[in-house]
Design a protein around this motif. Sequence first.
Motif, PDB file in Angstrom:
ATOM      1  N   ALA A   1      13.037   3.324   8.769  1.00 44.52           N
ATOM      2  CA  ALA A   1      11.954   3.785   7.897  1.00 44.52           C
ATOM      3  C   ALA A   1      11.499   5.188   8.290  1.00 44.52           C
ATOM      4  CB  ALA A   1      10.782   2.811   7.958  1.00 44.52           C
TER       5      ALA A   1
ATOM      6  N   GLU B   1       2.888   7.249   0.895  1.00 42.04           N
ATOM      7  CA  GLU B   1       1.928   7.874   1.805  1.00 42.04           C
ATOM      8  C   GLU B   1       2.177   9.385   1.905  1.00 42.04           C
ATOM      9  OE1 GLU B   1      -0.534   6.469   3.179  1.00 42.04           O
ATOM     10  OE2 GLU B   1      -1.153   7.805   4.817  1.00 42.04           O
ATOM     11  N   VAL B   2       3.467   9.736   2.009  1.00 41.01           N
ATOM     12  CA  VAL B   2       3.821  11.151   2.118  1.00 41.01           C
ATOM     13  C   VAL B   2       3.439  11.908   0.846  1.00 41.01           C
ATOM     14  CG1 VAL B   2       5.814  12.705   2.188  1.00 41.01           C
ATOM     15  CG2 VAL B   2       5.603  10.886   3.855  1.00 41.01           C
TER      16      VAL B   2
ATOM     17  N   LEU C   1       3.116  -4.124  -2.240  1.00 44.44           N
ATOM     18  CA  LEU C   1       2.556  -3.262  -1.198  1.00 44.44           C
ATOM     19  C   LEU C   1       1.074  -3.558  -1.008  1.00 44.44           C
ATOM     20  CD1 LEU C   1       4.088   0.293  -1.743  1.00 44.44           C
ATOM     21  CD2 LEU C   1       4.562  -1.325   0.067  1.00 44.44           C
TER      22      LEU C   1
ATOM     23  N   MET D   1       6.522   2.405   1.094  1.00 46.59           N
ATOM     24  CA  MET D   1       5.153   2.629   1.549  1.00 46.59           C
ATOM     25  C   MET D   1       5.046   4.043   2.122  1.00 46.59           C
ATOM     26  SD  MET D   1       3.166   2.847   4.411  1.00 46.59           S
ATOM     27  CE  MET D   1       4.261   2.256   5.698  1.00 46.59           C
ATOM     28  N   LEU D   2       6.070   4.412   2.942  1.00 44.22           N
ATOM     29  CA  LEU D   2       6.007   5.745   3.555  1.00 44.22           C
ATOM     30  C   LEU D   2       6.147   6.841   2.516  1.00 44.22           C
ATOM     31  CD1 LEU D   2       7.849   5.649   6.991  1.00 44.22           C
ATOM     32  CD2 LEU D   2       5.420   5.707   6.509  1.00 44.22           C
TER      33      LEU D   2
ATOM     34  N   LEU E   1      10.135  -2.097   1.147  1.00 43.88           N
ATOM     35  CA  LEU E   1       8.684  -1.851   1.168  1.00 43.88           C
ATOM     36  C   LEU E   1       8.304  -0.870   2.270  1.00 43.88           C
ATOM     37  CD1 LEU E   1       7.363  -5.469   0.571  1.00 43.88           C
ATOM     38  CD2 LEU E   1       7.599  -3.620  -1.069  1.00 43.88           C
TER      39      LEU E   1
END
Lengths: 149, 268
Positions: free
Chosen positions: B203, B236-237, B136, B232-233, B228
Amino acid sequence: MTEFEPKIVAFVCNWCTYAGADLTGTARIKYAPNVRIIRLPCTGRIDFMLVLKAFAGGADGVIVSGCHPGDCHYTAGNYHARRRWIVFRKLLDFVGFDIDRIHFAWVSAAEGAKWAEFVNAVTERIRQLGPFEDYHKLVALGNEPIEVA
Amino acid sequence: MDALRNKARDLLSDGSVQVVIGYGPGSVPDQARAVFLRRPEQVGALFFDDRCHQNLAVYLTKPEVKALGKPAIVGTPAILRSILQLAAENQIADGQVLALGVDGDGRVTELPDFKSIEDFLAPLPADLSPQEQEQLARIEAMSRSERWNYWIDQLSCCLRCYACRAACPLCYCGRCAVEANQPQWIPVAPHPRGVLEWHLARAMHLAGRCVNCGSCAKACPLGIPIHLLTQMLSQEVAKRFGLQAGRSAKREYVLGTFKPDDAEDFIR
């Protein structure tokens, strides 16, 4: 060669920004004609697929606008929308999509002048960026006809 | 392995479960496949080693598996996280599934309810593996156009076989948005635009729900690192909203809730 005119799609909510844009017209404020307004019930209704659809249909930029926080006709649609955009912008940025092509604003029904100013600023920004080659190239690959539903 | 087989035999013999979902021999030696054992004498087929990476929780929401009766399921941490997330989304009820928590030492722990699964998972690390974090970070360090070229290149070989969707325990919708054709949101042909839209939509629909099991990428016949996007999300969340999927059976959906003071630095 003629100067590049950006094609901008604006998804706006029925209750605030659409009425605000209406006010811009009634007040005879002149603003960039590059924007195509699409009225939806609420920003909460603006699915991320609509934005992708606009780019697939040849848009160079997208505007998303609705009621100020706290003013939503459906109480919380714009708060939900805001979260969705936080996440969606992050995802687009991660895949290298130019997030400078998507602009957000809160424009109330009384802010006709703000709407004109906002559209002008976005049009100017997209004009600087030029046509959205990344996406247009992707769409044109294989010459697939695009059906806009 | 014996502990797992004995446990499965006991459970099937005394009728406390009707089916044991676990890993058995695949069609080639280095692969495992899911097995559904309904009689005590079948338990010899069960094994558990590093070939077993499929997320078995994907079967828990399938009507044909539900029809078999109450299941016991072999539970790696990823599977247990999926169960909790399915519970948070009201897809399975408490006590409906018996999980058999397995750990590296071959010990088997019976986890009859969500509370026990939460307790079992609590001491285990939930973060991404160092390898995934490095992947990432490498992508995030690229410039915007490099990222775009990287993903368009990676996705260019996507066949749209939807193995990623089939492998994901949280892609359980009866009718998927990608199959909607009136209007058609996402073109079905493996065209670069439709491929990109499909992976973005996947996603987004998994945003804040993905439990980082990595099954989508392992299922991908072309080896596209699509995990990924969702990982990644979910990172982030977790960072922005403090919501981590698969840690608790009661959890808000990130896009179904809001806080009045969510960041809006990007809104004019």
